[in-house]
Design a protein around this motif. Structure first.
Motif, short mmCIF file in Angstrom:
data_model
loop_
_atom_site.label_atom_id
_atom_site.label_comp_id
_atom_site.label_asym_id
_atom_site.label_seq_id
_atom_site.Cartn_x
_atom_site.Cartn_y
_atom_site.Cartn_z
N THR A 1 0.74 -1.20 0.04
CA THR A 1 0.53 0.07 0.01
C THR A 1 1.01 1.59 0.04
OG1 THR A 1 -1.62 -1.04 1.66
CG2 THR A 1 -2.12 0.85 1.21
N LEU A 2 2.33 1.13 0.84
CA LEU A 2 2.62 2.69 0.79
C LEU A 2 3.97 2.36 0.14
CD1 LEU A 2 3.06 2.71 4.64
CD2 LEU A 2 1.70 4.10 3.51
N THR A 3 4.02 1.60 -1.23
CA THR A 3 5.07 1.83 -2.49
C THR A 3 3.94 2.51 -3.95
OG1 THR A 3 4.86 -0.69 -2.56
CG2 THR A 3 6.33 0.10 -1.45
N PRO A 4 4.64 2.31 -4.98
CA PRO A 4 4.53 3.37 -5.94
C PRO A 4 3.63 2.63 -6.82
CG PRO A 4 6.93 2.84 -5.65
CD PRO A 4 6.40 2.26 -4.78
N GLY A 5 2.41 3.42 -5.91
CA GLY A 5 1.43 3.15 -7.63
C GLY A 5 0.53 2.16 -6.98
N THR A 6 0.45 1.31 -5.73
CA THR A 6 -0.30 -0.15 -5.39
C THR A 6 -0.76 -0.04 -3.81
OG1 THR A 6 1.53 -0.48 -4.88
CG2 THR A 6 1.06 -1.45 -6.29
N LEU A 7 -1.61 -0.25 -4.12
CA LEU A 7 -2.61 -0.71 -2.74
C LEU A 7 -3.06 -1.55 -2.71
CD1 LEU A 7 -4.84 1.12 -0.90
CD2 LEU A 7 -6.27 1.58 -2.57
N GLU B 1 -3.57 -17.36 -1.48
CA GLU B 1 -2.39 -16.98 -1.86
C GLU B 1 -2.10 -15.93 -2.78
OE1 GLU B 1 -0.85 -19.78 -4.33
OE2 GLU B 1 -2.07 -20.69 -5.62
N TRP B 2 -3.59 -15.45 -2.99
CA TRP B 2 -4.12 -14.62 -3.81
C TRP B 2 -4.05 -13.18 -3.50
CZ3 TRP B 2 -2.61 -16.06 -8.28
CH2 TRP B 2 -3.01 -17.30 -8.38
N LEU B 3 -3.35 -12.37 -3.49
CA LEU B 3 -3.21 -10.82 -3.14
C LEU B 3 -3.84 -9.50 -4.51
CD1 LEU B 3 -2.78 -8.77 -1.07
CD2 LEU B 3 -0.74 -8.99 -1.63
N TYR B 4 -5.43 -9.13 -4.34
CA TYR B 4 -5.75 -8.36 -5.14
C TYR B 4 -5.14 -6.83 -5.40
CZ TYR B 4 -8.38 -11.93 -6.20
OH TYR B 4 -9.30 -13.30 -6.68
N VAL B 5 -4.38 -6.10 -5.61
CA VAL B 5 -4.25 -5.19 -6.21
C VAL B 5 -4.18 -4.10 -7.50
CG1 VAL B 5 -1.59 -3.92 -5.79
CG2 VAL B 5 -1.61 -5.79 -5.06
N THR C 1 -0.64 2.80 -12.18
CA THR C 1 -0.26 3.05 -14.28
C THR C 1 -0.68 1.53 -13.74
OG1 THR C 1 1.61 3.39 -12.52
CG2 THR C 1 0.24 5.07 -13.75
N VAL C 2 -0.89 0.52 -14.65
CA VAL C 2 -0.73 -0.78 -14.77
C VAL C 2 0.12 -0.59 -16.24
CG1 VAL C 2 -2.68 -3.23 -15.08
CG2 VAL C 2 -3.27 -0.80 -13.90
N VAL C 3 0.91 -1.85 -15.50
CA VAL C 3 2.30 -2.00 -16.22
C VAL C 3 1.44 -2.92 -17.34
CG1 VAL C 3 3.96 -2.89 -16.79
CG2 VAL C 3 3.81 -1.02 -15.20
N SER C 4 1.27 -4.84 -16.50
CA SER C 4 1.38 -5.49 -17.51
C SER C 4 -0.65 -5.74 -16.58
CB SER C 4 1.95 -6.64 -17.10
OG SER C 4 1.55 -8.19 -16.89
N ASP C 5 -1.43 -6.69 -16.80
CA ASP C 5 -2.63 -7.46 -15.55
C ASP C 5 -2.39 -8.83 -16.14
OD1 ASP C 5 -3.34 -7.86 -18.34
OD2 ASP C 5 -5.41 -7.73 -18.40
N GLU C 6 -1.13 -9.33 -16.17
CA GLU C 6 -0.61 -11.17 -15.61
C GLU C 6 -0.52 -11.22 -14.55
OE1 GLU C 6 -0.69 -13.54 -18.47
OE2 GLU C 6 -1.70 -11.83 -19.80
N VAL C 7 -0.59 -11.96 -14.00
CA VAL C 7 -0.22 -12.36 -13.16
C VAL C 7 1.60 -12.56 -12.57
CG1 VAL C 7 -0.20 -14.57 -11.27
CG2 VAL C 7 -2.70 -14.07 -12.25
N ILE D 1 5.35 -6.30 -7.86
CA ILE D 1 4.48 -5.39 -6.74
C ILE D 1 5.20 -6.42 -5.53
CG2 ILE D 1 2.67 -5.40 -6.00
CD1 ILE D 1 1.63 -4.89 -8.46
N VAL D 2 5.19 -7.59 -5.72
CA VAL D 2 5.65 -8.38 -4.90
C VAL D 2 6.89 -8.55 -4.08
CG1 VAL D 2 4.59 -10.59 -3.64
CG2 VAL D 2 3.14 -9.28 -4.95
N ALA D 3 7.81 -9.34 -5.46
CA ALA D 3 9.02 -9.81 -5.61
C ALA D 3 9.62 -9.34 -4.72
CB ALA D 3 9.39 -9.77 -6.22
N GLY D 4 9.35 -7.73 -5.00
CA GLY D 4 11.28 -7.24 -4.21
C GLY D 4 11.07 -7.33 -2.58
N PHE D 5 9.52 -7.02 -1.76
CA PHE D 5 9.82 -7.29 -0.11
C PHE D 5 9.11 -8.87 0.14
CE2 PHE D 5 7.40 -3.19 -0.86
CZ PHE D 5 7.77 -2.42 0.11
N GLU D 6 8.76 -9.54 -0.42
CA GLU D 6 9.29 -11.30 -0.23
C GLU D 6 10.41 -11.55 0.14
OE1 GLU D 6 5.56 -14.12 -1.38
OE2 GLU D 6 7.14 -14.02 -3.24
N ARG D 7 11.68 -11.14 -0.67
CA ARG D 7 12.62 -11.14 -0.81
C ARG D 7 13.03 -11.38 0.73
NH1 ARG D 7 15.25 -8.19 -4.46
NH2 ARG D 7 15.96 -7.11 -2.88
N TYR D 8 12.44 -10.49 1.71
CA TYR D 8 13.32 -9.93 2.51
C TYR D 8 12.53 -10.69 4.13
CZ TYR D 8 15.59 -6.53 0.66
OH TYR D 8 17.28 -5.55 -0.13
#
Lengths: 110, 86, 165
Positions: free
Chosen positions: C118-124, C131-135, C139-145, C152-159
């Motif tokens: 919610t607090l990162t670029p353009g997403t809420l 396991e599904w998260l609706y965001v 500015t939609v770049v891609s609607d492929e899962v 959106i997710v990978a950067g935070f999930e890693r930590y």
């Protein structure tokens, strides 16, 4: 040194207040609820944290309490945004005509 | 210089509050008003911190903390109410 | 004993809030804080705090610091990006709700992930189901899962994966 801290603090306050202003402007300009939540939540979170940091630099003895307020806002602001977005989506809040895709609605109808 | 910057910050916060108030009055949906309310309270927390600074009274920060707490609870309760009634 | 261990994280969090609220480490303040925090923690030992399930190892701690740094950088980026959108006269948005996948199972980790998104670029984050998260994305770049997940997710999930394993 103290004067420099005070000046930095005041500048941070102005930058934070500027982000709060952007949040207000975003609320006015954005076309639908979800975009308004986005504009309102992100800018006010950063704006408040920066302003409180500015106040902390000017009055260092208030630092701990300001840290507590900042932490609280960092935690609760996104939560209230999400809860509101979810309830608005469930009650069928109107979306802007610019909206390109809504996977949640598609999945709920499926 | 510091005085000037603080006045500028107060001005910006005031205008931000007016923008949020516009959305609060205009709506159009109840949820829009809740967002505007949420933003207004968060801005008010900063405003209270600024007033505490200008008046030199640390006790005002407790007011800001309680205000942030109440705003959070208020938004959660209203969101639940909008979703399925109380 | 297990109850006391379960209450540990809540006790720590409450004591921390108490001490921050007083802003001092005088022994009277600390003693009252310990007593009150212990009582509340034992009464509400089921309540979750950010420390529940946190992996108390060196790797977990390092990931926590990495997460904090990444989070603040993303928060500032999000605001600058939004500032550009709000201030440009044409309001260049392309909003939509996309679906992404998360591997996290720990409830606290999932809460932190949703909050961070919610607090990162353009997403809420709008909804979290299994396991599904609706965001919602300004500015939609891609609607492929898969692509949206990577974005959106990978950067935070890693930590978070290391922190709450």
């Amino acid at each position: 040194m103290a004067a420099l801290l005070e000046l930095t603090g005041a500048m941070l306050l102005v930058v934070g207040a500027f982000f709060l202003l952007l949040g207000g402007l975003g609320l006015v300009r954005m076309p639908d609820l979800f975009n308004r939540i986005q504009a309102g939540t992100k800018t006010t979170t950063l704006g408040t944290v920066l302003s409180l940091l500015g106040v902390a630099l000017m009055e260092p003895q208030w630092g701990w309490k300001l840290l507590l307020i900042a932490l609280f806002i960092l935690f609760t602001n996104p939560i209230s945004a999400q809860v509101l977005a979810r309830s608005a989506h469930r009650t069928g809040e109107a979306k802007s005509c610019k909206t390109v895709v809504d996977r949640l609605e598609e999945d709920q109808q499926a | 210089m510091v005085e000037l910057l603080l006045s500028l910050a107060a001005l910006l916060i005031g205008v931000a509050l007016l923008f949020a108030l516009y959305r609060f009055v205009r709506g159009p949906s109840p949820a829009d008003r809740v967002v505007a309310f949420d933003v207004m309270t968060i801005i008010a927390v900063t405003a209270i911190a600024l007033i505490a600074l200008l008046e030199g009274r640390g006790i005002y920060l407790d007011v800001a903390l309680v205000y942030a707490l109440l705003s959070f609870l208020g938004v959660i309760v209203i969101a639940r109410y909008l979703e399925r009634g109380l | 004993m297990t109850k006391a261990r379960q209450a540990g994280p809540l006790f720590g969090a409450l004591l921390l809030v108490w001490i921050l609220l007083h802003g001092s480490l005088q022994w009277q303040v600390v003693v009252v804080g310990v007593v009150v925090a212990a009582m509340i923690a034992l009464l509400f030992s089921g309540a979750a705090t950010p420390l529940h399930g946190f992996r108390r190892t060196q790797a977990g701690l390092r990931a926590a610091f990495g997460y904090l740094g990444y989070f603040f950088v993303e928060l500032v980026r999000a605001n600058l990006k939004l500032a550009v959108i709000i201030l440009s006269p044409s309001l260049p948005i392309r909003p939509g709700i996309v679906k992404v996948r998360t591997r996290l199972t720990n409830p606290v980790a999932r809460l932190l992930l949703a909050n961070s998104i919610t607090l990162t670029p353009g997403t809420l984050s709008v909804a979290l189901e299994g396991e599904w998260l609706y965001v919602h994305w300004v500015t939609v770049v891609s609607d492929e899962v898969e692509e949206a997940t990577a974005e959106i997710v990978a950067g935070f999930e890693r930590y978070l994966e290391v922190m709450y394993g």
